[in-house]
Design an enzyme around this catalytic site. Sequence first.
Site, PDB file in Angstrom:
ATOM      1  N   ASP A  49       4.477   7.498   0.452  1.00 48.32           N
ATOM      2  CA  ASP A  49       3.799   6.219   0.206  1.00 48.32           C
ATOM      3  C   ASP A  49       4.434   5.163   1.111  1.00 48.32           C
ATOM      4  O   ASP A  49       4.990   5.501   2.147  1.00 48.32           O
ATOM      5  CB  ASP A  49       3.873   5.846  -1.276  1.00 48.32           C
ATOM      6  CG  ASP A  49       2.658   5.032  -1.739  1.00 48.32           C
ATOM      7  OD1 ASP A  49       2.481   3.913  -1.229  1.00 48.32           O
ATOM      8  OD2 ASP A  49       1.896   5.523  -2.588  1.00 48.32           O
ATOM      9  N   HIS A  72       3.281   5.551   4.341  1.00 47.35           N
ATOM     10  CA  HIS A  72       2.125   4.655   4.470  1.00 47.35           C
ATOM     11  C   HIS A  72       2.467   3.369   5.210  1.00 47.35           C
ATOM     12  O   HIS A  72       1.702   2.421   5.187  1.00 47.35           O
ATOM     13  CB  HIS A  72       1.562   4.317   3.090  1.00 47.35           C
ATOM     14  CG  HIS A  72       0.929   5.494   2.400  1.00 47.35           C
ATOM     15  ND1 HIS A  72       0.298   5.386   1.182  1.00 47.35           N
ATOM     16  CD2 HIS A  72       0.846   6.799   2.750  1.00 47.35           C
ATOM     17  CE1 HIS A  72      -0.154   6.582   0.807  1.00 47.35           C
ATOM     18  NE2 HIS A  72       0.177   7.454   1.743  1.00 47.35           N
TER      19      HIS A  72
END
Length: 225
Positions: A49, A72
């Site tokens: 993430d 991310h």
Amino acid sequence: MHVSFDKCADVKVVRLFVAAPENSPNTDGIHVTATQNIQISRCVIKTGDDCISIVSGSRNVKATDITCGPGHGISIGSLGAGNSGAQVSDVVVNRAILTGTSNGVRIKTWQQGGSGYARNIQFQNIAMNNVTNPIIIDQNYCDRDEPCHEQASAVRVSNVMYKNIKGTSASKVAINLECSKSVRCHEIVMQDVSLASQRPEYVEASCVSVDLTRRGIVTPLCSPN
């Protein structure tokens, strides 16, 4: 989340190493919420993430010498969930290397509305290596199964500087500034930005509802609208 700073002040995070499988969900490396005066430096973050996520109530956040990927990317937000108010200001990301991330430097606010601001933000001296969405403002963020309906209100994004950002994009659109149609992005500046395709093709820029100023050489280009 691996490390979360919630309602903290005067924090220093130095030489932190965070690792999780690339396909592990919701494994933010460092999460900053309602925290003021935090310095994050010389950290290596590889997760599934956000490498660093900065959300509402945070001010005076400095991230320096960050190595990020997979993951991310480095994100401000999401902000404005459930039509809530949000305030993020005075953020500096300086000297970062992102490799193989699904986003680069990102500001994301919910499409379902909200209020408040994300302002006085600097992303500078950043290298992108095969990064999808290297530069992105997403004011239509919707992480739900059912559709989010666009509202007349939105978190206001303003005074954002992208300076000396260079490298390669894994996506066709390397610069994607998708701001709210009801609350435009103001005072967005790009200076000395150069992003090329990881593959033998041209990359593009898309800018919607944004007041954009260019300085120096900026590629790819999009027209303010």
